[in-house]
Write a protein that holds these residues in place. Structure first.
Motif, PDB file in Angstrom:
ATOM      1  N   TRP A 148     -16.062   4.673 -12.548  1.00 51.43           N
ATOM      2  CA  TRP A 148     -15.036   5.128 -11.608  1.00 51.43           C
ATOM      3  C   TRP A 148     -14.656   6.569 -11.916  1.00 51.43           C
ATOM      4  O   TRP A 148     -14.552   7.394 -11.010  1.00 51.43           O
ATOM      5  CB  TRP A 148     -13.815   4.207 -11.697  1.00 51.43           C
ATOM      6  CG  TRP A 148     -12.607   4.724 -10.994  1.00 51.43           C
ATOM      7  CD1 TRP A 148     -12.293   4.578  -9.676  1.00 51.43           C
ATOM      8  CD2 TRP A 148     -11.541   5.484 -11.570  1.00 51.43           C
ATOM      9  NE1 TRP A 148     -11.102   5.209  -9.393  1.00 51.43           N
ATOM     10  CE2 TRP A 148     -10.615   5.769 -10.548  1.00 51.43           C
ATOM     11  CE3 TRP A 148     -11.273   5.953 -12.861  1.00 51.43           C
ATOM     12  CZ2 TRP A 148      -9.453   6.493 -10.767  1.00 51.43           C
ATOM     13  CZ3 TRP A 148     -10.110   6.669 -13.080  1.00 51.43           C
ATOM     14  CH2 TRP A 148      -9.230   6.938 -12.037  1.00 51.43           C
ATOM     15  N   GLN A 192      -7.809   1.668 -11.441  1.00 48.36           N
ATOM     16  CA  GLN A 192      -8.815   2.547 -10.842  1.00 48.36           C
ATOM     17  C   GLN A 192      -8.487   2.742  -9.364  1.00 48.36           C
ATOM     18  O   GLN A 192      -9.163   2.218  -8.492  1.00 48.36           O
ATOM     19  CB  GLN A 192     -10.206   1.927 -11.009  1.00 48.36           C
ATOM     20  CG  GLN A 192     -10.593   1.684 -12.455  1.00 48.36           C
ATOM     21  CD  GLN A 192     -11.834   0.825 -12.578  1.00 48.36           C
ATOM     22  OE1 GLN A 192     -12.694   0.805 -11.706  1.00 48.36           O
ATOM     23  NE2 GLN A 192     -11.931   0.101 -13.679  1.00 48.36           N
ATOM     24  N   PRO A 193      -7.430   3.505  -9.071  1.00 50.71           N
ATOM     25  CA  PRO A 193      -7.036   3.659  -7.669  1.00 50.71           C
ATOM     26  C   PRO A 193      -8.081   4.408  -6.865  1.00 50.71           C
ATOM     27  O   PRO A 193      -8.825   5.238  -7.392  1.00 50.71           O
ATOM     28  CB  PRO A 193      -5.732   4.453  -7.755  1.00 50.71           C
ATOM     29  CG  PRO A 193      -5.848   5.210  -9.029  1.00 50.71           C
ATOM     30  CD  PRO A 193      -6.602   4.298  -9.965  1.00 50.71           C
ATOM     31  N   SER A 194      -8.112   4.123  -5.579  1.00 57.03           N
ATOM     32  CA  SER A 194      -9.044   4.816  -4.694  1.00 57.03           C
ATOM     33  C   SER A 194      -8.617   6.272  -4.538  1.00 57.03           C
ATOM     34  O   SER A 194      -7.447   6.629  -4.733  1.00 57.03           O
ATOM     35  CB  SER A 194      -9.060   4.143  -3.316  1.00 57.03           C
ATOM     36  OG  SER A 194      -7.818   4.369  -2.661  1.00 57.03           O
ATOM     37  N   LEU A 195      -9.566   7.101  -4.161  1.00 54.85           N
ATOM     38  CA  LEU A 195      -9.286   8.507  -3.913  1.00 54.85           C
ATOM     39  C   LEU A 195      -8.213   8.644  -2.834  1.00 54.85           C
ATOM     40  O   LEU A 195      -7.299   9.476  -2.948  1.00 54.85           O
ATOM     41  CB  LEU A 195     -10.574   9.233  -3.511  1.00 54.85           C
ATOM     42  CG  LEU A 195     -10.472  10.721  -3.262  1.00 54.85           C
ATOM     43  CD1 LEU A 195      -9.962  11.457  -4.486  1.00 54.85           C
ATOM     44  CD2 LEU A 195     -11.838  11.267  -2.850  1.00 54.85           C
ATOM     45  N   ASP A 196      -8.283   7.822  -1.785  1.00 51.95           N
ATOM     46  CA  ASP A 196      -7.287   7.873  -0.712  1.00 51.95           C
ATOM     47  C   ASP A 196      -5.881   7.569  -1.232  1.00 51.95           C
ATOM     48  O   ASP A 196      -4.903   8.192  -0.811  1.00 51.95           O
ATOM     49  CB  ASP A 196      -7.642   6.898   0.415  1.00 51.95           C
ATOM     50  CG  ASP A 196      -8.832   7.364   1.239  1.00 51.95           C
ATOM     51  OD1 ASP A 196      -9.155   8.565   1.184  1.00 51.95           O
ATOM     52  OD2 ASP A 196      -9.422   6.523   1.939  1.00 51.95           O
ATOM     53  N   ARG A 197      -5.782   6.622  -2.134  1.00 54.36           N
ATOM     54  CA  ARG A 197      -4.472   6.265  -2.694  1.00 54.36           C
ATOM     55  C   ARG A 197      -3.897   7.420  -3.515  1.00 54.36           C
ATOM     56  O   ARG A 197      -2.703   7.727  -3.428  1.00 54.36           O
ATOM     57  CB  ARG A 197      -4.609   5.008  -3.545  1.00 54.36           C
ATOM     58  CG  ARG A 197      -3.282   4.421  -3.932  1.00 54.36           C
ATOM     59  CD  ARG A 197      -3.482   2.949  -4.273  1.00 54.36           C
ATOM     60  NE  ARG A 197      -2.289   2.394  -4.842  1.00 54.36           N
ATOM     61  CZ  ARG A 197      -1.302   1.876  -4.128  1.00 54.36           C
ATOM     62  NH1 ARG A 197      -1.375   1.835  -2.821  1.00 54.36           N
ATOM     63  NH2 ARG A 197      -0.230   1.390  -4.712  1.00 54.36           N
ATOM     64  N   ASP A 238       0.795  -1.220   0.000  1.00 53.34           N
ATOM     65  CA  ASP A 238       0.000   0.000   0.000  1.00 53.34           C
ATOM     66  C   ASP A 238       0.829   1.272   0.000  1.00 53.34           C
ATOM     67  O   ASP A 238       0.345   2.329  -0.373  1.00 53.34           O
ATOM     68  CB  ASP A 238      -0.939   0.035   1.222  1.00 53.34           C
ATOM     69  CG  ASP A 238      -2.067  -0.967   1.100  1.00 53.34           C
ATOM     70  OD1 ASP A 238      -2.395  -1.357  -0.033  1.00 53.34           O
ATOM     71  OD2 ASP A 238      -2.609  -1.366   2.150  1.00 53.34           O
ATOM     72  N   ASN A 255     -15.174  10.031  -9.578  1.00 59.18           N
ATOM     73  CA  ASN A 255     -13.982  10.677  -9.016  1.00 59.18           C
ATOM     74  C   ASN A 255     -13.508  11.929  -9.749  1.00 59.18           C
ATOM     75  O   ASN A 255     -12.683  12.665  -9.208  1.00 59.18           O
ATOM     76  CB  ASN A 255     -12.826   9.672  -8.974  1.00 59.18           C
ATOM     77  CG  ASN A 255     -13.052   8.581  -7.971  1.00 59.18           C
ATOM     78  OD1 ASN A 255     -13.017   8.814  -6.769  1.00 59.18           O
ATOM     79  ND2 ASN A 255     -13.317   7.379  -8.456  1.00 59.18           N
TER      80      ASN A 255
END
Length: 178
Positions: free
Chosen positions: A114, A86-91, A64, A118
């Protein structure tokens, strides 16, 4: 017993006339057991579009704290944080806080949803480039995948022409947000 990574060897001849980067190099790509060839080949494409002396592949899907690729200078400064899929917003926020610039090479089913979910948040980020690949480009890119690859890549005007002994593909990622 856990499955190990599959190892792919790449002899890469790269001519990036947009950035004046020219190199002949050998790469080793470790494909995590849960990673598709599609995702691995997009990581390779991202490498080609950003090749530099300091660009390296991250440790993989199970880590991570690292992106898929990153450009880290000898002093430990992260200049580029590159994600695939499609990375998460947090990433992406993590990449923004730790690096000078971020890129995302999008792929996969549900990519359009996605992006719609975003895009407004990503528009607030400075120094973020999102590059969309079409499904047909990705399919053609995967046709180049082999355990031992010799690839010639020519990048000009934002397009990559990639060829092996048996196939060739032209990839022109649509860029957003720079």
């Amino acid at each position: 017993m856990a499955l190990g990574a599959s190892v792919y060897k790449v002899n890469l001849n790269l001519s990036d006339t947009d950035r004046h980067v020219y190199l002949d190099t050998k790469l080793t790509l470790a494909r995590h057991p849960s990673e598709t060839e599609e995702r691995m080949m997009i990581r390779l494409l991202a490498y080609c579009f950003n090749a530099s002396d300091d660009l390296t592949f991250g440790k993989g899907l199970s880590t991570d704290d690292e992106p898929d690729l990153w450009e880290v200078d000898p002093a430990g400064v992260i200049h580029q944080w590159i994600e695939v899929g499609q990375p998460s917003l947090d990433r992406v926020k993590k990449g923004r806080s730790r690096s000078g610039a971020q890129q995302i090479f999008t792929s996969g089913r549900g990519r359009d949803q996605w992006w719609q979910a975003n895009a407004a948040e990503f528009a607030k980020f400075q120094h973020l480039t999102v590059r969309h690949l079409t499904e047909s480009e990705i399919t053609e890119l995967v046709a180049l995948a082999a355990k031992n690859m010799t690839l010639s890549v020519c990048i000009s005007e934002g397009s990559a022409f990639i060829s092996s002994d048996q196939h060739s593909v032209n990839v022109t990622p649509l860029s957003e947000l720079s």
